[in-house]
Design an enzyme around this catalytic site. Structure first.
Site, PDB file in Angstrom:
ATOM      1  N   GLU A   1       1.257  -0.669  -5.103  1.00  0.00           N
ATOM      2  CA  GLU A   1       0.246   0.361  -5.329  1.00  0.00           C
ATOM      3  C   GLU A   1       0.998   1.678  -5.419  1.00  0.00           C
ATOM      4  OE1 GLU A   1      -3.141   3.220  -3.843  1.00  0.00           O
ATOM      5  OE2 GLU A   1      -1.603   2.504  -2.489  1.00  0.00           O
TER       6      GLU A   1
ATOM      7  N   ASP B   1       0.822  -1.204   0.000  1.00  0.00           N
ATOM      8  CA  ASP B   1       0.000   0.000   0.000  1.00  0.00           C
ATOM      9  C   ASP B   1       0.862   1.262   0.000  1.00  0.00           C
ATOM     10  OD1 ASP B   1      -2.665   1.283   0.452  1.00  0.00           O
ATOM     11  OD2 ASP B   1      -1.655   1.976   2.272  1.00  0.00           O
TER      12      ASP B   1
HETATM   13  C1  GLC Z   1      -3.809   3.563  -0.460  1.00  0.00           C
HETATM   14  C2  GLC Z   1      -5.208   2.996  -0.361  1.00  0.00           C
HETATM   15  C3  GLC Z   1      -6.141   4.060   0.108  1.00  0.00           C
HETATM   16  C4  GLC Z   1      -5.673   4.567   1.460  1.00  0.00           C
HETATM   17  C5  GLC Z   1      -4.209   4.980   1.433  1.00  0.00           C
HETATM   18  C6  GLC Z   1      -3.648   5.135   2.809  1.00  0.00           C
HETATM   19  O1  GLC Z   1      -3.711   4.551  -1.410  1.00  0.00           O
HETATM   20  O2  GLC Z   1      -5.587   2.446  -1.588  1.00  0.00           O
HETATM   21  O3  GLC Z   1      -7.456   3.590   0.182  1.00  0.00           O
HETATM   22  O4  GLC Z   1      -6.463   5.659   1.845  1.00  0.00           O
HETATM   23  O5  GLC Z   1      -3.389   4.035   0.792  1.00  0.00           O
HETATM   24  O6  GLC Z   1      -3.405   3.879   3.403  1.00  0.00           O
END
Ligand code: GLC
Length: 636
Positions: A317, A275
């Site tokens: 991500e 993440d």
């Molecule tokens: C990522 C997740 C998102 C979240 C962020 C903080 O971007 O996809 O939903 O708010 O991380 O953890």
């Protein structure tokens, strides 16, 4: 073992000193030797001169050895299988599904009982949204973790997660879960230790950083720093004030997180979603994203997993611009193709494909061995990441186009079909990101009961999914898109969610609508059947394998997108009409490249092909899949 001979002298010395942790297991010994340099170099580079490193390094080696030694027979077989099948996530058979445990089936045990539904759809990969123990709401949908070693009690237990992973494997599905690396919940035990956090005594440094820091949540959590009464200092909080960023300049933090990831591998998780990857390392004077140290950290996490549990893959991500995005595929097996996702919605709103064609043409190639995740919607907002260079290439103004998209998908543009909402409006530029479910953004909500408008909305959803499925990569179906679930306004009644409209596109699964998937007259039946045809077409098309190449082509009609795929001589051309009106395309576009217009080219979309000898006319939002001769025979 031979890899040792390739080691630099100083690496070899460290390797030999570390060998004490390798006992007995030959396969582990081979991996330890093979990936030792990849583990050591980034960590010695980052932390070599830190007095805390020696002890931390030792603990890391022990954690790796412990997890490797504890692999069950089933997981060892899987390790071996994936070592000899490095493309297991890249094959044309791969299809993913993304959902929240509670919204899909209440609990992990509930998810186990719903596996036949996913099996019927053709899913081979299941991403369950954050499920580790989180702070009580608000917790950013679970992205504020208090214990990386425990499942959120309302969803189940670690044992149930293990049982689910095993059931999934038996059903031919891999399990992906989130690991939140950048921050922990304020309530996490690590957050009691100031050395784990990024702290400042006064505002001078935060102010200096903020001069170049973009805000992630300008509305709901402005700024990137929060005052802590407990620690009596300012803390770095990129996201919400209760999500405290970890200090990766501290080797103890790295080892703590690596150990948590190794433990999840031990449970039998197949893919870890990293993440918010870009944010792990901060540097004054920059936007504090995508720093070289982020890649060093990811490389070290990757090496630790390769040694301990090679069956496990990493997915990044990193929702960033193309130039910054592709390097994540050096360390991670998968990364979200957010560029493609944004371009799909952009083409759908404008009815023009030039920006998509030119931007994809200019994308840097991805490293061998890695693959895209292609998707249409996810749990987050859509950030209209269109760069000035990409827009300028087709004579567009990036700012105006982003404003247009935010207006269009908020349902505030003349004749728009979309019903979404603005997320995190930037008052200075008038730009905003977009929330909304796929079906609502594609016009199903505004269609009401009008059968013509419903038909167009269904076709829009399937068109976007068709390009995502044909592009090459692991395509993801976001929960409920297969049934056309609309925006869910119920979050407005929940004070812990009301301010964050991303909840509008996180609806509970509609199990009452699900049986209608068998009725071809219904929206559900049409979407379900359309996706099943896409899955079948993918499975039958080797050219879609990730190791092939994608080449967007100009079709001579600015409303029709063309995408060629080629993999070891097998070829595919997809033509996709991004407008609600019929569009002609000259057949030489296909013929000159050796593609044949067969009757089957229309089967995936489900409509017949119209046209004559020289032209085909694509119906509204129609997509055609044309098989190709191999390049050699086309040239002959
Ligand atoms: C990522 C997740 C998102 C979240 C962020 C903080 O971007 O996809 O939903 O708010 O991380 O953890």
């Amino acid at each position: 073992m031979q890899n040792v001979h390739a080691m630099r002298e100083e690496v070899r010395a460290d390797y030999e000193a570390a060998l004490g942790v390798v006992a007995g297991d030959d396969a582990f010994a081979v991996r330890f030797e093979r990936f030792f340099t990849e583990l050591r170099d980034p960590l010695f580079g980052l932390y070599g001169s830190d007095s805390r490193f020696e002890a931390a390094w030792q603990r890391l080696l022990e954690a790796i050895a412990g997890v490797a030694g504890g692999r069950s027979r089933e997981l060892r077989m899987l390790d071996h299988e994936r070592e000899v099948t490095p493309d297991w996530l890249q094959r044309e058979q791969a299809v993913g599904y993304v959902t929240y445990v509670d919204k899909f089936a209440g609990t992990l045990a509930g998810v186990r009982s719903r596996l036949p539904y996913l099996g019927e759809l053709g899913v081979t990969y299941l991403h369950l949204m954050p499920l580790l123990a989180a702070r009580p709401a608000p917790n950013d949908g679970g992205y504020a973790v208090v214990d990386y070693g425990a499942v959120e009690p309302a969803l189940g237990t670690i044992e149930e997660l293990q049982a689910l992973a095993s059931d999934l494997r038996a059903a031919g599905m891999a399990l992906c879960i989130d690991v939140v690396l950048n921050h922990v919940a304020a309530e996490h035990p690590w957050a009691r230790n100031k050395d784990f956090l990024i702290t400042f005594d006064d505002r001078s440094e935060p102010d200096a950083y903020e001069r170049t820091l973009p805000e992630v949540f300008p509305d709901i959590a402005p700024g990137s720093f929060s005052w802590s009464d407990e620690h009596e200092c300012w803390l770095w909080t990129t996201f919400n004030t209760y999500q405290w960023d970890l200090d990766y300049t501290n080797p103890v933090v790295f080892v703590a997180m690596a150990s948590a990831m190794l433990e999840l591998a031990a449970v039998g998780v197949d893919v870890l979603r990293i993440d918010a990857a870009p944010f792990l390392w901060k540097r004054l004077g920059t936007n504090c994203q995508n720093q070289p140290e982020v890649h060093a950290l990811l490389g070290a996490f990757r090496a630790a997993l390769r040694i301990a549990a090679p069956a496990v893959a990493l997915k990044a991500e990193a929702i960033v611009a193309p130039r910054e995005l592709v390097p994540y595929l050096d360390e991670c097996d998968l990364a979200y193709h957010n560029v493609l996702m944004v371009l799909l919605w952009s083409a759908l709103a404008s009815g023009r494909v030039a920006l998509m064609t030119a931007t994809l043409e200019a994308m840097p190639p991805i490293p061998q061995g890695a693959g895209w995740l292609t998707y249409v919607r996810c749990h987050d907002d859509i950030g209209w990441a269109i760069t000035p260079e990409d827009a300028a290439r087709v004579g567009e103004d990036d700012h105006l186009h982003r404003r247009f998209l935010a207006d269009f998908y908020a349902g505030e543009f003349p004749a728009t079909f979309a019903r979404g909402a603005r997320f995190q409006v930037d008052p200075r530029t008038g730009e905003a990101r977009t929330s909304g479910s796929c079906a609502s953004l594609a016009g199903l909500e505004s269609a009401g009961g009008d059968p013509v408008a419903v038909d167009l909305a269904v076709r829009r959803v399937l068109l976007l999914y068709a390009v995502a499925f044909a592009h090459g990569g692991l395509p993801l179906i976001y929960m409920g898109d297969e049934l056309g679930l609309l925006n869910d306004p119920s979050y407005l009644d929940d004070p812990s969610r009301r301010d964050d409209n991303r909840w509008m596109h996180r609806p509970p699964m509609d199990w009452e609508a699900a049986p209608r998937r068998d009725d071809p007259e219904t929206v559900q039946g049409r979407l379900w059947a359309g996706l099943r045809r896409l899955i079948a077409a993918r499975r039958a098309t080797r050219a879609i394998h990730v190791q092939g190449v994608s080449e967007p082509i100009w079709t001579g009609n600015e409303h029709v997108f063309g995408l060629c795929r080629e993999q070891t001589g097998e070829r595919l051309l997809v033509l996709a009409n991004f407008t609600p009106t019929p569009q002609p395309v000259g057949l030489e576009v296909a013929r000159d490249r050796g593609f044949r217009l067969t009757e089957a080219a229309g089967h995936v979309d489900g409509r017949p092909i119209e046209g004559d000898r020289d032209f085909i006319v694509l119906a509204p939002y129609q997509h055609l899949w044309l098989p190709g001769d191999s390049q050699d025979s086309a040239a002959r």
